[in-house]
Enzyme design. Structure first.
Site, mmCIF file in Angstrom:
data_model
loop_
_atom_site.group_PDB
_atom_site.id
_atom_site.type_symbol
_atom_site.label_atom_id
_atom_site.label_comp_id
_atom_site.label_asym_id
_atom_site.label_seq_id
_atom_site.Cartn_x
_atom_site.Cartn_y
_atom_site.Cartn_z
ATOM 1 N N ASP A 54 -56.244 -14.063 0.313
ATOM 2 C CA ASP A 54 -55.214 -14.437 -0.684
ATOM 3 C C ASP A 54 -53.957 -15.004 -0.022
ATOM 4 O O ASP A 54 -53.428 -16.032 -0.456
ATOM 5 C CB ASP A 54 -54.901 -13.303 -1.679
ATOM 6 N N ASP A 192 -53.802 -8.341 -5.987
ATOM 7 C CA ASP A 192 -53.816 -7.047 -6.683
ATOM 8 C C ASP A 192 -53.019 -7.116 -7.984
ATOM 9 O O ASP A 192 -53.476 -6.666 -9.040
ATOM 10 C CB ASP A 192 -53.235 -5.952 -5.783
HETATM 11 C C1 GLA Z 1 -54.279 -5.687 0.069
HETATM 12 C C2 GLA Z 1 -53.236 -6.703 -0.383
HETATM 13 C C3 GLA Z 1 -53.880 -7.918 -1.032
HETATM 14 C C4 GLA Z 1 -54.981 -8.492 -0.146
HETATM 15 C C5 GLA Z 1 -55.929 -7.389 0.330
HETATM 16 C C6 GLA Z 1 -56.928 -7.894 1.331
HETATM 17 O O1 GLA Z 1 -54.933 -5.158 -1.051
HETATM 18 O O2 GLA Z 1 -52.340 -6.112 -1.290
HETATM 19 O O3 GLA Z 1 -52.910 -8.888 -1.321
HETATM 20 O O4 GLA Z 1 -54.444 -9.205 0.931
HETATM 21 O O5 GLA Z 1 -55.227 -6.302 0.924
HETATM 22 O O6 GLA Z 1 -57.786 -8.800 0.745
#
Ligand code: GLA
Length: 405
Positions: A54, A192
């Site tokens: 992301d 997320d």
């Molecule tokens: C955490 C971060 C997300 C993403 C994931 C890995 O959950 O909050 O933004 O980078 O790790 O994919």
């Protein structure tokens, strides 16, 4: 036959949101002495594939899960300052206070996520005024299922309910992401918060993190189900692992002469391998490969090509373990155990999910065999690590919404 998981894991099936809401309302009345006026809910998420892509402007393929953070709120009965927020957490069984006129970005405690989200709402001109809040969550904490994003997004949704204003949902995820950056000190990507704000029942979200747009892809084949298995470990490392990975990705992109690793194909990466030291090459190799795997998995899922989806999930795990180095022995044991159960045993694919270093794996399995599969994986995990795993099944769930008020 009784399931061994039943004894360690009373929520293998989804907790009911209406029941959670009823319990939250009655707890609110006990704590604050009157019924709440508003109730909102925001879910956690699980990522099927597309990990650590992301913040490289790549693709991710998550879903909101049927596990919600619920906030009930009302105006205080007692006389308070017009900017006073009092919040009770059922998780900590603790009440905290803060002021909307001094949100203290540096203060780090469980209210950070709330304070950060209030800050974002105030910046956008939404003025909720004094409130009593009660927060409850069915999203396992520290399990890599975005309990913090659920809390941030729930808070912003509550402010929408109280003020009668509606935030654009992508803007709401950005607001929540900024809360995480500034108030929790975690430089996360958008996945997320976006999943919690925009999740849809029955749909996965193929999110293009460059344009911050999502394609909703139905998961409607009744023969497959999603299983989430929690390793119940969270390795407290130095805390710099995530920012370090981000920095390594940015550095690789720079050395390759592009803005983001999204701009590089696997072919181009191989042709320019000489530009990168071995460690940076491995990091870039994960990200570039993972972005390709994610779009391929989304297409395979739509075509019902389950063996290919499974293969891509296992490949994602191997890459996170070997190239990106964010797995841990416990997650590897869970995925290995899933692989051993295999297609004959009903497992289509499995991988670690979320940031890594503990938390959960996600497994795509044949419907009807979820419990038996979870039991077999938990038994292997117990035998090899001495740790009890917990597991639950989920379907893609509705994103954040106002329940009452
Ligand atoms: C955490 C971060 C997300 C993403 C994931 C890995 O959950 O909050 O933004 O980078 O790790 O994919």
């Amino acid at each position: 036959m009784t399931s061994s998981l039943a004894t360690i894991n009373d929520e293998f099936l989804s907790p009911s949101l209406p029941e959670q809401v009823a319990a939250v309302k009655s707890r609110y009345a006990e704590v604050f002495g009157n019924p709440p006026q508003w109730v909102v809910a925001a879910p956690g998420r699980v990522n099927l594939i597309g990990e650590h892509t992301d913040y490289n402007a790549g693709f991710v393929f998550p879903l909101a899960i049927e596990r919600y953070t619920v906030i009930a709120a009302g105006r205080p009965l007692r006389t308070t300052a017009s900017d006073a927020i009092r919040v009770h957490s059922t998780l900590f069984d603790e009440t905290a206070e803060f002021s909307l006129s001094n949100l203290e970005p540096e203060r780090r405690d469980w209210t950070s996520y709330l304070r950060g989200a209030f800050a974002g709402c105030l910046e956008r001109g939404l003025q909720p005024g004094t409130l009593d809040l009660l927060v409850d969550s069915k999203v396992p904490q520290g399990g890599g299922l975005s309990s913090s994003a659920a809390l941030e997004v729930a808070t912003a949704t509550l402010v929408e309910a109280v003020t009668g204003r509606t935030l654009d949902r992508v803007d709401k995820s950005r607001l929540a992401q900024t809360a995480e950056h500034v108030y929790a000190g975690m430089p996360c990507g958008i996945m997320d918060q976006f999943s919690s704000a925009l999740g849809a029942a029955g749909k996965l979200l193929l999110i293009d993190c460059r344009t911050e747009t999502a394609e909703l892809i139905p998961l409607d084949d009744p023969s497959v189900a999603l299983l989430v298995i929690n390793s119940n470990v969270k390795h407290e490392l130095t805390g710099s692992e995530y920012p370090d990975r981000r920095a390594q990705c940015e550095q690789s992109a720079k050395l390759l002469g592009v803005a983001m690793l999204r701009d590089v194909t696997s072919k181009q990466l191989e042709a320019n391998r000489g530009q990168l030291a071995p460690l940076l090459y491995r990091r870039a190799h994960h990200v570039v490969g993972e972005i390709e795997r994610t779009t391929r998995a989304a297409a395979a899922l739509q075509a019902g090509d389950w063996p290919l989806v499974g293969e891509l999930m296992y490949a994602s795990h191997d890459s996170l373990r070997d190239d990106f180095e964010v797995s841990c022995p416990e997650l590897d044991v869970l995925v290995e155990a899933a692989r051993e159960v295999g297609a004959d045993g009903g497992v289509i694919g499995a991988r670690m999910t979320g940031g890594g270093f503990g938390g959960c794996i996600v497994a795509l399995v044949r419907a009807g065999r979820e419990r038996e599969i979870a039991d077999r994986i938990a038994a292997a995990y117990r035998a090899r690590t001495g740790i009890e795993a917990t597991a639950f099944v989920t379907k893609p769930a509705r994103g954040a919404h106002i329940v009452e008020g």
